[in-house]
Scaffold this active site. Structure first.
Site, PDB file in Angstrom:
ATOM      1  CE  LYS A   1      11.804 -27.503  54.056  1.00  0.00           C
ATOM      2  NZ  LYS A   1      11.659 -26.207  53.363  1.00  0.00           N
TER       3      LYS A   1
HETATM    4  C1  LIG Z   1      12.268 -25.616  52.268  1.00  0.00           C
HETATM    5  C2  LIG Z   1      11.634 -24.391  51.757  1.00  0.00           C
HETATM    6  C3  LIG Z   1      11.575 -24.116  50.376  1.00  0.00           C
HETATM    7  C4  LIG Z   1      12.213 -25.012  49.339  1.00  0.00           C
HETATM    8  O1  LIG Z   1      11.563 -26.261  49.262  1.00  0.00           O
HETATM    9  P1  LIG Z   1      12.298 -27.487  48.528  1.00  0.00           P
HETATM   10  O2  LIG Z   1      11.423 -28.659  48.797  1.00  0.00           O
HETATM   11  O3  LIG Z   1      13.628 -27.618  49.201  1.00  0.00           O
HETATM   12  O4  LIG Z   1      12.410 -27.137  47.120  1.00  0.00           O
HETATM   13  C5  LIG Z   1      10.895 -22.977  49.952  1.00  0.00           C
HETATM   14  N1  LIG Z   1      10.338 -22.132  50.843  1.00  0.00           N
HETATM   15  C6  LIG Z   1      10.390 -22.346  52.175  1.00  0.00           C
HETATM   16  C7  LIG Z   1       9.787 -21.356  53.095  1.00  0.00           C
HETATM   17  C8  LIG Z   1      11.026 -23.478  52.676  1.00  0.00           C
HETATM   18  O5  LIG Z   1      11.072 -23.693  53.995  1.00  0.00           O
END
Ligand SMILES: *Cc1c(COP(=O)(O)O)cnc(C)c1O
Length: 494
Positions: free
Chosen positions: A113
């Protein structure tokens, strides 16, 4: 580049407006009117640049109102050595002669993120200037664990913004919770919700569409915006690392220019994999897009059958950031697969809200399956994949394990030998309990103790900021019923 709402093509906004608003008022998501193309020559040029320059260049194609110098500065701030602990920002780890792992967790909160949320606050600040907006933006975020922390880290003490994060009380890892409740900054707030991630996300969406609340907040000098991947400013920075990874393979002479590469992405809200789809739409030679889910396999079924049906049991798994049954960003894909049929998208989203189910047309299903493959990975396979790769000398987290396993399944099922990259979305240290268990250790009781334990056992160093959680003050204790989230917003913006 203009942006339109997936539920109303006639509704057009500039990039700055789309980023400021987050979500269109009709409930639709902003999506670019067309995809700018990326030529082979441009890919070659990008190969000679460091990550931050690649980011400024790619984003510039979608953000013509922003000056190139400005975007270069944003990228320098976002991806500098004080924020990311790897010089390549998003490095590739070679697994074997046709498999790589793209590590997206070298940022300040140890999850992917950060790739977008170190950038979004800068894009939003610039957008407030461009649109002449004088009110304070209040970012509301529902989080399955990683978005909330990364968003607060990005927005802490940013002028003309406040941020309030809702997380499912029992739906995040202990480290994720600790990261959030110790967050510093005068403009941040955190609140647990009694419910799961979908409850928190639905609550936030409800708040966004509440006109009366909007007016009350306006009187107080606030407007609501979003740091969830429904905001285009979240998706765009994520397009960059797919292009960058392709450049890195070219630079390492692992592939030839134009040769397709498959990507396998561990998926929850469909944001990350949508960014990859956008890179493909720009012309990046992406072969198959492999969508990896955990036991919450609603997307696997959707890709295989063309029916999206959220009427099923919700599972709490060891990859909590993917415990999601309503993948918001699918709406952007539906819009594109339908050839921009906003009426059809409205219909599907209406059905989803009313019955929890919709079925796409045969034409859309065909296009979907040409590009995507869907697979899922259960708890036991997640565990054994972590163990297997650890034996082989590489430590991964639970979400990454889901992707690694589904890529293997895909290859077995199809015999496809195309070079492939699976995406690593979090540091194994964020999910120490499950990871230690998977490699045959008895995890220590205390989550911070587990960090030290994992370092001792594996010899892999922990990210400095996670180790630094020890001794930090807990600033937030709030818990709310899901029906009362709105009250919390009003309290926060008093
Ligand atoms: C948010 C997240 C995901 C999923 O990503 P999306 O963009 O919601 O599909 C997968 N792995 C981790 C560690 C995340 O923080």
């Amino acid at each position: 580049m203009e942006y339109l709402s997936t539920r109303d093509k006639a509704l057009r906004r500039s990039a700055a407006q789309a980023i400021t608003m987050g979500l269109s008022r009709d409930g639709g998501l902003f999506t670019p009117v067309s995809f700018p193309s990326l030529s082979a020559l441009e890919v070659e040029t990008l190969c000679g640049m460091p990550y931050r320059k690649r980011a400024a260049y790619v984003m510039g194609k979608f953000l013509e109102e922003f000056r190139p110098e400005e975007l270069n500065l944003f990228a320098k701030n976002a991806y500098g050595p004080d924020r990311f602990d790897h010089p390549d920002v998003a490095p590739l780890h070679k697994m074997d002669k046709r498999t790589w792992c793209l590590e997206l967790w070298h940022g300040p909160t140890s999850a992917f993120k950060d790739m977008a949320l170190q950038m979004l606050p800068q894009l939003l600040s610039a957008s407030l200037r461009l649109t002449g907006e004088k009110k304070t933006a209040c970012i509301l975020a529902a989080t399955s664990g990683d978005t909330g922390k990364a968003a607060m880290e990005g927005f802490a003490d940013v002028d003309q913004t406040k941020i309030l994060v809702f997380y499912p009380e029992n739906g995040v890892s202990e480290i994720q919770k600790l990261q959030m409740v110790t967050q510093e900054g005068a403009n941040v707030g955190v609140c647990a919700v009694k419910g799961n991630f979908d409850d928190a996300q639905s609550g936030v969406k409800g708040i966004f569409s509440d006109e009366a609340l909007r007016e009350r907040l306006e009187e107080r000098g606030y407007f609501l915006s979003s740091a969830n991947s429904i905001n285009w400013g979240r998706i765009l920075p994520q397009v960059v690392y797919y292009i960058s990874a392709y450049c890195d393979l070219l630079n390492a002479k692992e592939i030839k220019l134009g040769q397709p590469v498959n990507f396998c992405v561990p998926t929850g809200n469909f944001g990350n994999i949508l960014a990859c789809y956008n890179a493909k739409r720009m012309g990046l030679p992406v072969g198959k897009l492999i969508c990896a889910s955990n036991r919450n396999d609603v997307l696997t079924d959707f890709i295989r059958t063309g029916v999206y049906d959220r009427n099923r049991a919700f599972h709490t798994t060891m990859s909590p950031s993917m415990d999601i049954l309503i993948s918001s960003n699918l709406e952007r894909l539906l819009f594109d697969l339908s050839g921009g049929n906003d009426e059809l998208v409205r219909e599907y989203m209406g059905q989803l809200a009313e019955t929890g189910r919709y079925e796409i047309t045969p034409g859309m299903k065909k296009r979907l399956q040409e590009v995507f493959y869907g697979g899922f990975c259960g708890e036991e396979e997640t565990r054994s994949t972590i163990e297997m790769l650890y034996q082989y000398g590489y430590l991964i987290d639970t979400h990454t394990a889901v992707a690694a396993k589904v890529l293997t399944d895909y290859r077995h099922e199809t015999g496809d030998k195309t070079p492939a990259i699976f995406v690593s979305t979090a540091s194994p240290y964020k999910f120490g309990d499950s990871v230690l268990g998977a490699i045959g250790e008895t995890p220590a009781e205390d989550s911070l103790e587990r960090i030290a334990q994992m370092e001792r056992v594996t010899g892999v160093g922990a990210p400095a900021r996670l180790a630094g959680l020890k001794g930090k003050d807990i600033r937030f204790h709030d818990v709310t019923e899901k029906e009362l989230m709105e009250e919390k917003v009003l309290e926060f913006l008093r």
